[in-house]
Design a protein around this motif. Structure first.
Motif, PDB file in Angstrom:
ATOM      1  N   ASN A  64     -62.086   4.564   6.372  1.00 11.20           N
ATOM      2  CA  ASN A  64     -61.964   3.114   6.502  1.00 11.20           C
ATOM      3  C   ASN A  64     -62.672   2.343   5.407  1.00 11.20           C
ATOM      4  OD1 ASN A  64     -60.324   3.065   8.700  1.00 11.20           O
ATOM      5  ND2 ASN A  64     -61.991   2.948  10.192  1.00 11.20           N
ATOM      6  N   LYS A  65     -63.633   2.954   4.761  1.00  6.22           N
ATOM      7  CA  LYS A  65     -64.356   2.225   3.721  1.00  6.22           C
ATOM      8  C   LYS A  65     -63.461   1.890   2.545  1.00  6.22           C
ATOM      9  CE  LYS A  65     -66.025   6.320   1.230  1.00  6.22           C
ATOM     10  NZ  LYS A  65     -67.183   7.109   0.840  1.00  6.22           N
ATOM     11  N   ARG A  66     -62.291   2.578   2.460  1.00  6.43           N
ATOM     12  CA  ARG A  66     -61.373   2.298   1.370  1.00  6.43           C
ATOM     13  C   ARG A  66     -60.533   1.061   1.616  1.00  6.43           C
ATOM     14  NH1 ARG A  66     -60.159   6.222  -2.165  1.00  6.43           N
ATOM     15  NH2 ARG A  66     -59.318   4.449  -3.291  1.00  6.43           N
ATOM     16  N   VAL A  67     -60.579   0.518   2.838  1.00  7.65           N
ATOM     17  CA  VAL A  67     -59.802  -0.679   3.140  1.00  7.65           C
ATOM     18  C   VAL A  67     -60.524  -1.891   2.567  1.00  7.65           C
ATOM     19  CG1 VAL A  67     -58.790  -2.101   4.952  1.00  7.65           C
ATOM     20  CG2 VAL A  67     -58.944   0.380   5.253  1.00  7.65           C
ATOM     21  N   PRO A  68     -59.866  -2.685   1.716  1.00  6.03           N
ATOM     22  CA  PRO A  68     -60.529  -3.848   1.113  1.00  6.03           C
ATOM     23  C   PRO A  68     -61.003  -4.844   2.173  1.00  6.03           C
ATOM     24  CG  PRO A  68     -58.417  -3.379   0.060  1.00  6.03           C
ATOM     25  CD  PRO A  68     -58.493  -2.520   1.267  1.00  6.03           C
ATOM     26  N   ASP A  69     -62.072  -5.552   1.869  1.00  5.70           N
ATOM     27  CA  ASP A  69     -62.614  -6.523   2.821  1.00  5.70           C
ATOM     28  C   ASP A  69     -61.593  -7.576   3.209  1.00  5.70           C
ATOM     29  OD1 ASP A  69     -65.017  -5.209   2.819  1.00  5.70           O
ATOM     30  OD2 ASP A  69     -65.941  -6.514   1.301  1.00  5.70           O
ATOM     31  N   TRP A  70     -60.789  -8.004   2.241  1.00  7.18           N
ATOM     32  CA  TRP A  70     -59.843  -9.070   2.540  1.00  7.18           C
ATOM     33  C   TRP A  70     -58.767  -8.631   3.527  1.00  7.18           C
ATOM     34  CZ3 TRP A  70     -54.670  -8.414   1.188  1.00  7.18           C
ATOM     35  CH2 TRP A  70     -54.394  -7.422   0.251  1.00  7.18           C
ATOM     36  N   LEU A  71     -58.614  -7.304   3.723  1.00  8.45           N
ATOM     37  CA  LEU A  71     -57.647  -6.816   4.694  1.00  8.45           C
ATOM     38  C   LEU A  71     -58.221  -6.785   6.104  1.00  8.45           C
ATOM     39  CD1 LEU A  71     -55.651  -3.878   3.098  1.00  8.45           C
ATOM     40  CD2 LEU A  71     -54.759  -5.971   4.093  1.00  8.45           C
ATOM     41  N   GLN A 114     -49.098   5.925  -4.234  1.00  8.72           N
ATOM     42  CA  GLN A 114     -50.458   5.915  -4.769  1.00  8.72           C
ATOM     43  C   GLN A 114     -51.080   4.531  -4.712  1.00  8.72           C
ATOM     44  OE1 GLN A 114     -52.438   8.564  -5.733  1.00  8.72           O
ATOM     45  NE2 GLN A 114     -50.746   9.651  -4.733  1.00  8.72           N
ATOM     46  N   LEU A 115     -50.248   3.520  -4.877  1.00  7.79           N
ATOM     47  CA  LEU A 115     -50.735   2.142  -4.782  1.00  7.79           C
ATOM     48  C   LEU A 115     -51.226   1.862  -3.365  1.00  7.79           C
ATOM     49  CD1 LEU A 115     -50.972  -0.523  -6.431  1.00  7.79           C
ATOM     50  CD2 LEU A 115     -48.735  -1.163  -5.502  1.00  7.79           C
ATOM     51  N   LEU A 116     -50.482   2.332  -2.367  1.00  3.52           N
ATOM     52  CA  LEU A 116     -50.909   2.163  -0.982  1.00  3.52           C
ATOM     53  C   LEU A 116     -52.206   2.930  -0.736  1.00  3.52           C
ATOM     54  CD1 LEU A 116     -50.396   1.151   1.906  1.00  3.52           C
ATOM     55  CD2 LEU A 116     -49.090   3.262   2.302  1.00  3.52           C
ATOM     56  N   LYS A 117     -52.297   4.139  -1.250  1.00  5.44           N
ATOM     57  CA  LYS A 117     -53.507   4.946  -1.058  1.00  5.44           C
ATOM     58  C   LYS A 117     -54.719   4.260  -1.671  1.00  5.44           C
ATOM     59  CE  LYS A 117     -55.392   9.577  -1.874  1.00  5.44           C
ATOM     60  NZ  LYS A 117     -55.149  10.906  -2.496  1.00  5.44           N
ATOM     61  N   GLU A 118     -54.517   3.626  -2.812  1.00  8.15           N
ATOM     62  CA  GLU A 118     -55.618   2.940  -3.498  1.00  8.15           C
ATOM     63  C   GLU A 118     -56.141   1.758  -2.690  1.00  8.15           C
ATOM     64  OE1 GLU A 118     -56.272   0.188  -7.519  1.00  8.15           O
ATOM     65  OE2 GLU A 118     -54.510   1.492  -7.359  1.00  8.15           O
ATOM     66  N   HIS A 119     -55.241   1.047  -2.035  1.00  8.50           N
ATOM     67  CA  HIS A 119     -55.628  -0.188  -1.343  1.00  8.50           C
ATOM     68  C   HIS A 119     -55.850  -0.018   0.153  1.00  8.50           C
ATOM     69  CE1 HIS A 119     -55.171  -2.823  -4.810  1.00  8.50           C
ATOM     70  NE2 HIS A 119     -54.071  -2.167  -5.109  1.00  8.50           N
ATOM     71  N   ARG A 152     -52.850   7.629   4.798  1.00 10.37           N
ATOM     72  CA  ARG A 152     -53.092   8.926   5.423  1.00 10.37           C
ATOM     73  C   ARG A 152     -52.291   9.060   6.731  1.00 10.37           C
ATOM     74  NH1 ARG A 152     -56.895  12.635   4.472  1.00 10.37           N
ATOM     75  NH2 ARG A 152     -57.924  11.211   2.998  1.00 10.37           N
ATOM     76  N   HIS A 153     -52.238   7.966   7.495  1.00 11.26           N
ATOM     77  CA  HIS A 153     -51.513   8.024   8.767  1.00 11.26           C
ATOM     78  C   HIS A 153     -50.016   8.213   8.527  1.00 11.26           C
ATOM     79  CE1 HIS A 153     -50.719   7.271  13.023  1.00 11.26           C
ATOM     80  NE2 HIS A 153     -49.736   6.465  12.647  1.00 11.26           N
ATOM     81  N   LEU A 154     -49.474   7.489   7.545  1.00  9.99           N
ATOM     82  CA  LEU A 154     -48.037   7.581   7.286  1.00  9.99           C
ATOM     83  C   LEU A 154     -47.643   8.949   6.732  1.00  9.99           C
ATOM     84  CD1 LEU A 154     -47.041   4.113   5.744  1.00  9.99           C
ATOM     85  CD2 LEU A 154     -46.272   5.081   7.916  1.00  9.99           C
ATOM     86  N   GLU A 155     -48.323   9.378   5.685  1.00  6.83           N
ATOM     87  CA  GLU A 155     -47.852  10.545   4.955  1.00  6.83           C
ATOM     88  C   GLU A 155     -48.444  11.868   5.430  1.00  6.83           C
ATOM     89  OE1 GLU A 155     -47.350  10.247   0.791  1.00  6.83           O
ATOM     90  OE2 GLU A 155     -47.035   8.074   0.819  1.00  6.83           O
ATOM     91  N   LEU A 156     -49.626  11.842   6.035  1.00  4.97           N
ATOM     92  CA  LEU A 156     -50.245  13.090   6.476  1.00  4.97           C
ATOM     93  C   LEU A 156     -50.156  13.279   7.987  1.00  4.97           C
ATOM     94  CD1 LEU A 156     -53.429  13.178   4.200  1.00  4.97           C
ATOM     95  CD2 LEU A 156     -51.136  14.081   3.753  1.00  4.97           C
ATOM     96  N   THR A 157     -50.411  12.223   8.746  1.00  7.20           N
ATOM     97  CA  THR A 157     -50.412  12.358  10.203  1.00  7.20           C
ATOM     98  C   THR A 157     -48.995  12.324  10.783  1.00  7.20           C
ATOM     99  OG1 THR A 157     -52.595  11.305  10.312  1.00  7.20           O
ATOM    100  CG2 THR A 157     -51.328  11.430  12.362  1.00  7.20           C
ATOM    101  N   LEU A 193     -49.989   2.078  12.314  1.00  6.95           N
ATOM    102  CA  LEU A 193     -51.110   2.928  12.738  1.00  6.95           C
ATOM    103  C   LEU A 193     -50.977   3.335  14.208  1.00  6.95           C
ATOM    104  CD1 LEU A 193     -54.099   1.112  10.976  1.00  6.95           C
ATOM    105  CD2 LEU A 193     -53.171   3.375  10.417  1.00  6.95           C
ATOM    106  N   ALA A 194     -50.283   2.513  14.987  1.00  3.45           N
ATOM    107  CA  ALA A 194     -50.097   2.827  16.403  1.00  3.45           C
ATOM    108  C   ALA A 194     -48.839   3.645  16.652  1.00  3.45           C
ATOM    109  CB  ALA A 194     -50.029   1.535  17.224  1.00  3.45           C
ATOM    110  N   GLY A 195     -48.012   3.831  15.606  1.00  2.00           N
ATOM    111  CA  GLY A 195     -46.725   4.485  15.804  1.00  2.00           C
ATOM    112  C   GLY A 195     -46.699   5.945  15.430  1.00  2.00           C
ATOM    113  N   ASP A 196     -45.692   6.654  15.959  1.00  2.80           N
ATOM    114  CA  ASP A 196     -45.463   8.040  15.573  1.00  2.80           C
ATOM    115  C   ASP A 196     -44.352   8.083  14.526  1.00  2.80           C
ATOM    116  OD1 ASP A 196     -43.153   7.489  16.986  1.00  2.80           O
ATOM    117  OD2 ASP A 196     -43.597   8.845  18.651  1.00  2.80           O
ATOM    118  N   PHE A 197     -43.875   9.281  14.189  1.00  7.33           N
ATOM    119  CA  PHE A 197     -42.858   9.434  13.152  1.00  7.33           C
ATOM    120  C   PHE A 197     -41.622   8.593  13.458  1.00  7.33           C
ATOM    121  CE2 PHE A 197     -38.914  11.418  11.751  1.00  7.33           C
ATOM    122  CZ  PHE A 197     -39.132  11.555  10.383  1.00  7.33           C
ATOM    123  N   THR A 198     -41.094   8.723  14.667  1.00  2.91           N
ATOM    124  CA  THR A 198     -39.850   8.038  15.024  1.00  2.91           C
ATOM    125  C   THR A 198     -40.009   6.522  14.990  1.00  2.91           C
ATOM    126  OG1 THR A 198     -39.204   9.909  16.430  1.00  2.91           O
ATOM    127  CG2 THR A 198     -38.077   7.810  16.798  1.00  2.91           C
TER     128      THR A 198
END
Length: 448
Positions: free
Chosen positions: A3-10, A337-342, A348-353, A413-418
């Protein structure tokens, strides 16, 4: 922690509202009516052959018949705080005045024009039509050159139509007449008709010679038929593009002419399904210009602007470049990568979980410049920003795509694959001002 990677403005309440318990349906803003989206595919867009000579075209989308897009209002998109992209009648009038003043100058200041246009061009007064032509370098900065440049380009397009849209019979007859004139030949009757033995073998309709105009005609037929099918299903909700009226049919003919000529002038890429969707906003804007001269010449003007716009993104349509550093897979990877950066948590939830491959949704977003994700009026607003990027639309496009994910991050973040795939393949109605605001914040925070 991630979570520390999430910008403050988000972390503002603007993004942290809980996902809606139920969806509500709201009527789309008129006019124009909302776009009918494709049915959500269960796999990435397929690849299909566009002609018999080995040139391949991707099917960027298939129409969903009469299925209408359901517009979902997401509480995540509500905010009490304004931003520079929010629609404001006073701001619109002010920006229209500023743009009009800029367009009245003898030498256009492109930096200022890009800055103003990036915030959205007010509808009406024909401003968007002229600004887009400048942003796409169709009109030069020096207004004194406009008349001569337009005359030259429009004459060039007329020559393209005369040369490339001819029936092979006309081409053959002209070649025969030219040969006869040069040789001074006439038939025994003196009527200027070639005898049977003098018809060039390669120009006979049954000739299989590679240089035969008839052989080329038959090769082009499949692409032309595909263009015709795609044009007829371009924005079927809009009377401008669809229906039995004379104006709709004339507009369809103009789109077909442009796409056929582009395909013939660009044999390396030819026509790929989805190009009609990129062409449509340009032609619509230029054809609705209050300047009668621009209306009459909208087809020619659109052709050259379409060529310029496609020149910066054509690699996305070229299957041979799919796995290269400039191909569509690389472009989608850059968005990831842009999403991962910001927002690494969301990435992680979208592509790994949940393992939602971005190709399942971002392929269409990127290749069609978001023309299938929003209603037509919002597309024009988004394109104001895309075309205003001095480096071309792609970098801004990737930020907008990333912002689209961030705007619905709580639901994702609350959703599954489908659930997530369904949401992203049928993106909910959103506040375009907020969307462009977040995309711009991604630019300013990219090095934070």
């Amino acid at each position: 922690m991630v979570n520390k990677r999430v910008p403050d403005w988000l972390n503002s309440s603007m993004w942290q509202s809980p996902p809606p318990a139920s969806t509500t349906t709201a009527a789309p803003p008129p006019p124009p009516p909302p776009i009918k989206p494709p049915s959500p595919p269960s796999k990435p867009p397929s690849v299909s052959s566009s002609d018999g000579s080995g040139n391949e075209a991707r099917e960027a989308r298939e129409p969903a018949g009469s299925v209408q897009k359901t517009e979902v209002r997401d509480p995540l998109l509500s905010s009490s705080g304004g931003n520079e992209y929010d629609a404001d009648p006073v701001e619109d009038v002010s920006r229209q005045v500023q743009l009009s003043q800029e367009l009245s100058k003898k030498i256009i200041n492109m930096g200022e024009l890009q800055r103003l246009a990036s915030l959205g061009i007010p509808d009406g007064a024909g401003i968007r039509s002229t600004v887009w032509k400048l942003l796409l370098a169709y009109l030069p900065r020096d207004k004194a050159l406009w008349s001569s440049e337009l005359a030259k380009k429009r004459s060039q397009y007329k020559n393209f139509k005369d040369d490339l849209l001819k029936n092979p019979s006309e081409v053959t007859r002209e070649m025969e007449e030219s040969t006869s004139s040069q040789n001074g030949d006439e038939t025994r009757e003196g009527k200027g008709l070639l005898s049977r033995s003098e018809i060039p073998v390669d120009e006979h309709p049954l000739s299989l010679g590679k240089t035969s105009v008839w052989n080329q005609f038959f090769q082009d037929t499949e692409i032309i038929e595909q263009i015709d099918r795609d044009v007829k299903r371009t924005h079927p909700d809009m009377h401008f593009f669809s229906g039995d009226s004379a104006s709709a049919k004339a507009n369809q003919d103009a789109l077909k002419n442009i796409l056929i000529i582009y395909a013939k002038l660009n044999p390396g890429i030819r026509y790929v399904q989805g190009m009609n969707e990129i062409l449509a906003p340009l032609y619509y804007v230029f054809k609705n210009d209050p300047n009668e001269d621009f209306v009459i010449n909208a087809e020619a003007d659109t052709f050259f602007c379409f060529v310029e716009l496609l020149s910066g993104i054509r690699d996305n349509f070229c299957k041979q470049l799919d796995n290269s550093v400039v191909g569509i897979r690389s472009t989608i990877s850059r968005m990831s990568q842009l999403l991962k950066e910001h927002d690494e948590e969301l990435w992680r939830h979208l592509e790994l979980t949940t393992k939602v491959n971005p190709q399942f949704y971002a392929f269409r977003w990127i290749t069609l410049l978001l023309t299938q994700e929003f209603n037509f009026a919002d597309i024009l607003h988004i394109w104001d920003t895309l075309l205003s990027d001095p480096e071309g639309p792609q970098e801004t496009l990737l930020r907008v795509c990333c912002a689209m994910l961030i705007l619905v991050r709580r639901r994702l973040l609350a959703g599954d694959f489908t659930a997530n795939l369904k949401l992203l393949q049928s993106y909910p109605s959103t506040n375009i001002g907020h969307l462009l605001y977040v995309a711009n914040k991604l630019r300013s925070h990219s090095h934070s």
